[in-house]
Write a protein that holds these residues in place. Structure first.
Motif, short mmCIF file in Angstrom:
data_model
loop_
_atom_site.label_atom_id
_atom_site.label_comp_id
_atom_site.label_asym_id
_atom_site.label_seq_id
_atom_site.Cartn_x
_atom_site.Cartn_y
_atom_site.Cartn_z
N MET B 108 0.82 -1.21 0.00
CA MET B 108 0.00 0.00 0.00
C MET B 108 0.86 1.26 0.00
O MET B 108 1.85 1.35 0.71
N ALA B 127 12.08 -2.58 5.06
CA ALA B 127 11.04 -3.29 4.31
C ALA B 127 11.42 -4.74 4.08
O ALA B 127 10.59 -5.65 4.20
N ARG B 179 10.14 0.84 -1.82
CA ARG B 179 10.16 0.16 -0.53
C ARG B 179 9.04 -0.88 -0.48
O ARG B 179 9.23 -1.99 0.02
N ALA B 180 7.88 -0.49 -1.03
CA ALA B 180 6.74 -1.40 -0.98
C ALA B 180 6.89 -2.56 -1.96
O ALA B 180 6.28 -3.61 -1.77
#
Lengths: 284, 274
Positions: B108, B127, B179-180
């Motif tokens: 997200m 992460a 990062r996600a």
């Protein structure tokens, strides 16, 4: 005025001037009062503060000689208080912010009790320390008893402040961490605490200052003895008690009390500077 | 696998019956203190598709998005969710699986870029560790690959130890996307990812989102209809009725934008309701 005119500050008028005046007067009043206190202490005591004063044992109940054992006792009591109080208050604050809803009954009870405890007179903590740590647990009048008593005294203050710090953590960090699949423990140890490091250090300094200045709670817990403590189970006199004793109990101890007060202020400035240095470092 | 569908097929088929959806939400109802924030929303997202969720403020778009990866437990802890969610044929809600694991597969991105106030490298490593990746030796390669994927590598390769908050807003948002992506999600949810950015950064992020769909599905909440029209394959129009958000109309973007079947959709896309 055409192009290139300098932008000047807006001129004040009427009520603005009055408000400005009141605020400035309040600031000046506080500044002058503290200035006068520090000035008096320094004028009275600075002549006695030299290398010998820092390194020798007190003589004639502190009228002569130095304060070395007293500095050592002070640092011991303070270290015990901080080492015990900071982890416990951090744990309380983390539990309340991360595991309780801010509107839950438990969290309301927490906040109310911390507020009440923070405003309990320190002498009451002293009595508690003398009965519980000194008698019941058998630590006697000692540096350990004094340190633990101070820890109990500053825990509510620190826990309350830590809770505030953690609640103010930007929600973006929280959401960001959880959206990346982080478990709560990872969020707490790798985001919450590091991201609040600067504020955590500020709170620790606040607690340290409170503990350093404390006299009443230590009177019957860490004791009066001005000899060098050999272990944390020995009694030891802290600076604030030394100042109290010199100015209230020892005729002619006045000037030496001021000298000790200079040390106390100096000690706090050193501790604060170290704290601020680390909090700057924590930011990068 | 992008399946061509005609408008008539869309109309005759219920949304949930489209073939092999990557993500499928059935009958999602969200209540908070007895009030229904969202009522009976069902929709499915195909692999390699961008689904845009549009609609006026307060119609439950973000609430719906947060139910998909169960972030709602953090953003609205008191809310209760009914319905079920299926990801790649496996039910993920209700499920005994730890929601944290689900969030590695349904990533997200938030409205405001939210890099942690540490170095760029630490942001990326956090992460990886959060996703349970213990192969530390592979971190540098993974960081490079994902920063390349968001077109940041060339600008940042010598600055990985700089604090992430020193980047510009657009760079921060792209860093958050990189990062996600580290956990290799099948679906990425975007909650108005460009609304806090300047137009140039916004365009860069928008182009990036279009590139990302080649390997995964995307659900994006946006207030920017032009953006929805540019990048999305399907649009879901949410509207609030009696205080509860509902899915009013779902269809190919072109249909929603140019030939909506519902009157409220038509009014909204023409700027008559906001």
């Amino acid at each position: 005025m055409g192009y290139g005119a300098r932008i000047t500050r807006e001129r004040m008028s009427g009520t603005d001037i009055i408000v400005y005046g009141i605020l400035l007067a309040a600031l000046a009043l506080v500044f002058l009062t503290y200035g006068k206190i520090v000035f008096d202490i320094v004028m009275k005591g600075i002549g006695f503060v030299d290398w010998g004063y820092l390194t020798e044992d007190p003589r004639m109940s502190g009228r002569a000689g130095g304060v070395f054992p007293i500095i050592v006792s002070t640092l011991w009591v303070l270290s015990i208080a901080v080492v015990v109080a900071v982890p416990i208050s951090l744990a309380i604050a983390i539990f309340v912010t991360e595991y309780l809803s801010p509107f839950s009954t438990l969290s309301r009870i927490f906040r109310l009790s911390m507020l009440i405890l923070a405003s309990v007179p320190s002498i009451a903590f002293g009595l508690f320390g003398a009965t519980f740590f000194a008698q019941y647990l058998g630590f006697g009048t000692s540096i350990l008893t004094g340190g633990l008593t101070l820890a109990i005294m500053v825990i509510p203050i620190c826990a309350f402040a830590f809770e505030e710090v953690f609640r103010l953590l930007p929600t973006g960090y929280r959401n960001g961490a959880f959206a990346l699949g982080a478990r709560k423990a990872r969020f707490i140890f790798f985001i919450l605490i590091p991201a609040s490091a600067t504020d955590i250090i500020t709170v620790v300094l606040l607690g340290t200052g409170r503990a350093l200045a404390e006299t009443a709670a230590l009177l019957f817990t860490s004791g009066y003895s001005d000899r060098m403590p050999e272990s944390i189970f020995d009694p030891g006199r802290v600076l604030s008690i030394h100042i109290y004793d010199l100015s209230m109990g020892i005729p002619g101890g006045d000037r030496m009390a001021s000298a000790s007060a200079i040390l106390l202020i100096g000690l706090f400035l050193i501790i604060s500077s170290v704290g601020i240095f680390f909090s700057r470092k924590a930011k990068t | 696998m992008l399946v061509e569908r005609t408008i008539t097929e869309q109309m005759s088929e219920p949304a949930t019956a489209r073939p092999d959806p990557a993500l499928q939400a059935n009958g999602i109802t969200v209540s908070l203190n007895g009030r229904k924030l969202l009522r009976d929303v069902s929709l499915s997202v195909q692999p390699n598709e961008i689904m845009a969720i549009i609609g006026p403020s307060g119609c439950g778009k973000t609430t719906f998005l947060t139910t998909l990866n169960r972030m709602i437990h953090h953003t609205l802890p008191a809310a209760t969710v009914e319905g079920d969610i299926v990801l790649n044929g496996r039910r993920v809600f209700p499920s005994d699986e730890n929601p944290a694991d689900l969030r590695c597969r349904i990533a997200m991105i938030f409205q405001r870029p939210n890099p942690f106030p540490f170095s760029i490298r630490m942001n990326m490593e956090f992460a990886l560790k959060a996703a349970g990746d213990r192969d530390k030796a592979s971190y540098p390669d993974k960081i490079e690959k994902n920063l390349r994927a968001v077109n940041l590598w060339d600008a940042l390769k010598d600055r990985l130890n700089d604090t992430a908050t020193s980047l510009s807003g657009g760079e921060q948002q792209r860093l958050c996307i990189a990062r996600a992506l580290l956990s290799g999600p099948d679906v990425v949810l975007f909650d108005e990812p460009c609304s806090a950015l300047d137009p140039i950064s916004s365009t860069a992020v928008e182009e990036l989102i279009s590139e990302l769909k080649t390997e995964r599905s995307i659900v994006i909440v946006t207030h920017n209809l032009a953006q929805a029209a540019r990048i999305s394959d399907h649009c879901a129009f949410f509207f609030s009725e009696d205080g509860s958000g509902r899915l009013m109309e779902l269809g190919p973007t072109d249909q929603i934008m140019n030939h909506p079947r519902q009157e409220t959709t038509r009014a909204y896309v023409n700027g008559e309701v906001c």
